[in-house]
Enzyme design. Structure first.
Site, PDB file in Angstrom:
ATOM      1  N   GLU A  28      -0.396  -9.160   7.882  1.00  0.00           N
ATOM      2  CA  GLU A  28      -1.590  -9.937   7.520  1.00  0.00           C
ATOM      3  C   GLU A  28      -2.178 -10.647   8.740  1.00  0.00           C
ATOM      4  OE1 GLU A  28      -3.347 -10.268   4.617  1.00  0.00           O
ATOM      5  OE2 GLU A  28      -2.092  -8.939   3.415  1.00  0.00           O
ATOM      6  N   ASP A  79      -3.500  -6.276  -5.074  1.00  0.00           N
ATOM      7  CA  ASP A  79      -2.334  -6.559  -4.243  1.00  0.00           C
ATOM      8  C   ASP A  79      -2.429  -8.031  -3.829  1.00  0.00           C
ATOM      9  OD1 ASP A  79      -0.026  -6.017  -2.620  1.00  0.00           O
ATOM     10  OD2 ASP A  79      -1.323  -5.974  -0.865  1.00  0.00           O
ATOM     11  N   SER A  80      -1.392  -8.513  -3.169  1.00  0.00           N
ATOM     12  CA  SER A  80      -1.456  -9.880  -2.649  1.00  0.00           C
ATOM     13  C   SER A  80      -2.431  -9.963  -1.467  1.00  0.00           C
ATOM     14  CB  SER A  80      -0.062 -10.311  -2.189  1.00  0.00           C
ATOM     15  OG  SER A  80       0.410  -9.423  -1.203  1.00  0.00           O
ATOM     16  N   TYR A 119       3.616 -12.343  -2.192  1.00  0.00           N
ATOM     17  CA  TYR A 119       4.222 -12.291  -3.522  1.00  0.00           C
ATOM     18  C   TYR A 119       5.741 -12.132  -3.428  1.00  0.00           C
ATOM     19  CZ  TYR A 119      -0.082 -11.684  -6.347  1.00  0.00           C
ATOM     20  OH  TYR A 119      -1.270 -11.854  -7.007  1.00  0.00           O
ATOM     21  N   GLY A 120       6.187 -11.515  -2.338  1.00  0.00           N
ATOM     22  CA  GLY A 120       7.598 -11.121  -2.232  1.00  0.00           C
ATOM     23  C   GLY A 120       8.605 -12.259  -2.244  1.00  0.00           C
ATOM     24  N   CYS A 133       0.677  -2.860  -5.620  1.00  0.00           N
ATOM     25  CA  CYS A 133       1.650  -3.840  -5.130  1.00  0.00           C
ATOM     26  C   CYS A 133       3.000  -3.509  -5.778  1.00  0.00           C
ATOM     27  CB  CYS A 133       1.166  -5.230  -5.535  1.00  0.00           C
ATOM     28  SG  CYS A 133       2.378  -6.529  -5.306  1.00  0.00           S
ATOM     29  N   ASN A 134       3.978  -3.185  -4.955  1.00  0.00           N
ATOM     30  CA  ASN A 134       5.307  -2.832  -5.487  1.00  0.00           C
ATOM     31  C   ASN A 134       5.964  -4.015  -6.182  1.00  0.00           C
ATOM     32  OD1 ASN A 134       6.348   0.004  -4.285  1.00  0.00           O
ATOM     33  ND2 ASN A 134       4.927  -0.963  -2.887  1.00  0.00           N
ATOM     34  N   THR A 135       5.767  -5.203  -5.608  1.00  0.00           N
ATOM     35  CA  THR A 135       6.411  -6.397  -6.157  1.00  0.00           C
ATOM     36  C   THR A 135       5.935  -6.625  -7.596  1.00  0.00           C
ATOM     37  OG1 THR A 135       6.382  -7.260  -3.901  1.00  0.00           O
ATOM     38  CG2 THR A 135       6.890  -8.824  -5.654  1.00  0.00           C
ATOM     39  N   CYS A 179       6.739  -1.296  -0.172  1.00  0.00           N
ATOM     40  CA  CYS A 179       5.714  -2.344  -0.149  1.00  0.00           C
ATOM     41  C   CYS A 179       4.465  -1.694   0.426  1.00  0.00           C
ATOM     42  CB  CYS A 179       6.166  -3.514   0.731  1.00  0.00           C
ATOM     43  SG  CYS A 179       4.868  -4.725   1.064  1.00  0.00           S
ATOM     44  N   THR A 180       3.333  -1.927  -0.216  1.00  0.00           N
ATOM     45  CA  THR A 180       2.111  -1.221   0.201  1.00  0.00           C
ATOM     46  C   THR A 180       1.588  -1.682   1.558  1.00  0.00           C
ATOM     47  OG1 THR A 180       0.857  -2.794  -1.165  1.00  0.00           O
ATOM     48  CG2 THR A 180       1.344  -0.624  -2.120  1.00  0.00           C
ATOM     49  N   HIS A 181       2.104  -2.790   2.065  1.00  0.00           N
ATOM     50  CA  HIS A 181       1.710  -3.210   3.416  1.00  0.00           C
ATOM     51  C   HIS A 181       2.346  -2.317   4.496  1.00  0.00           C
ATOM     52  CE1 HIS A 181       0.465  -7.026   1.546  1.00  0.00           C
ATOM     53  NE2 HIS A 181      -0.105  -7.352   2.684  1.00  0.00           N
TER      54      HIS A 181
HETATM   55  N1  DGL Z   1       2.084  -5.389  -0.832  1.00  0.00           N
HETATM   56  C1  DGL Z   1       2.906  -5.943  -1.840  1.00  0.00           C
HETATM   57  C2  DGL Z   1       4.019  -5.032  -2.271  1.00  0.00           C
HETATM   58  O1  DGL Z   1       3.788  -3.843  -2.321  1.00  0.00           O
HETATM   59  C3  DGL Z   1       3.205  -7.423  -1.795  1.00  0.00           C
HETATM   60  C4  DGL Z   1       3.717  -7.979  -0.524  1.00  0.00           C
HETATM   61  C5  DGL Z   1       3.847  -9.495  -0.549  1.00  0.00           C
HETATM   62  O2  DGL Z   1       2.843 -10.158  -0.820  1.00  0.00           O
HETATM   63  O3  DGL Z   1       4.962  -9.998  -0.337  1.00  0.00           O
HETATM   64  O4  DGL Z   1       5.088  -5.443  -2.618  1.00  0.00           O
END
Ligand code: DGL
Length: 278
Positions: free
Chosen positions: A158, A18-19, A50-51, A81-83, A190-192
């Site tokens: 974060e 993931d990011s 990453y988004g 990471c979904n992105t 998003c996994t966050h």
């Molecule tokens: N946790 C990631 C996701 O699932 C990336 C979030 C990010 O870095 O913007 O999309």
């Protein structure tokens, strides 16, 4: 000892990336469903978030991470990471020989099983890709789906600002259009975002189902391991966690998810040239 032998014997780790700390919500699911598996985790914190990146940048980052994970002997990779899943999965699947799983399809299937009026919260890049609406409509064209980009969430998480008045205010703003549509299901795109469950629960009606695609992707990974006879059956799981940015600050935030402070290594990913030579 060759990497191929290591991979074939079933002791090789599952790669997760993931990011940042978001993928740890997938690691948490993996620890529950596949407790015997070793894990190689990478948080690309030097390039977070990453988004907000372009599809080309995201594809490049994913190629570099997969090149590294393959060299480290990962037997299967879950894009936590979904992105990355939305923008790079199809391309890299044809470029690397190990099985690679993404969150979108398992998440869409779980969402369709949960409700009929689906809201998705995700990064800007994931929303712009339309990956969730496309996947959901392919499974069931009669389901209604709305998505909202939530760019402020990842930096807040974060920075460990999980339940502050400001985070609640931001969440209220993002969820308002979905509440207006009277959604019955909300997907963490998003996994966050599972870190924000206490905040989201304060805003949503109690009957709204929260869908975490992490659970479904780990179930899919377990099936894939069985199919390929790669499941590790003895209890000797090992965790290796690396980041491209600062290991100490990652370990501090990771503590909230894992319940312990992990040992975190600094990782130097292969260069652009190396990953293109793959
Ligand atoms: N946790 C990631 C996701 O699932 C990336 C979030 C990010 O870095 O913007 O999309």
């Amino acid at each position: 000892m060759g990497l191929i032998n290591h991979r074939n014997c079933g002791h090789a780790p599952i790669g997760l990336f993931d990011s940042g700390v978001g993928g740890l919500t997938v690691l948490r699911q993996l620890e529950q469903q596949l407790p015997n598996e070793s894990v190689l985790y990478l948080g690309d914190t030097a390039r977070l978030p990453y988004g907000t990146k372009t599809p080309e940048q995201i594809l490049q980052y994913v190629r570099e991470i997969l090149t590294w994970m393959t060299a480290e002997g990962a037997k299967l990779v879950i894009m936590a990471c979904n992105t990355s899943s939305a923008l790079a999965l199809e391309t890299v699947r044809s470029e690397f020989s190990i099985p690679i799983l993404g969150l979108i399809l398992p998440g869409a299937k779980a969402a369709v099983q949960a409700g009929q009026r689906i809201g998705v919260i995700a990064t800007q890049a994931t929303v712009a890709s339309h990956a969730y609406p496309n996947a959901v409509r392919e499974i069931n064209p009669n389901v209604a789906i709305w998505q909202v980009a939530c760019p402020e969430f990842v930096p807040l998480i974060e920075q460990n600002q999980l339940n502050t008045p400001y985070t609640i205010q931001v969440a209220q703003r993002y969820l308002a259009p979905l509440l207006e549509q009277q959604i019955d299901t909300l997907v963490y795109g998003c996994t966050h975002y599972p870190y924000l469950e206490p905040v989201l629960r304060q805003i949503l009606a109690p009957e709204v189902q929260l869908v975490d695609p992490a659970k479904a992707v780990v179930t899919a990974a377990a099936q894939e391991l069985d199919l390929l006879s790669l499941r590790h059956l003895q209890a000797s799981a090992h965790r290796r966690i690396g980041v491209t940015g600062d290991p100490q600050s990652f370990a501090r935030v990771a503590r909230h998810c894992l319940g312990y402070t992990p040992v975190v290594e600094q990782i130097c990913l292969p260069t652009r040239l190396l990953s293109q030579a793959k």
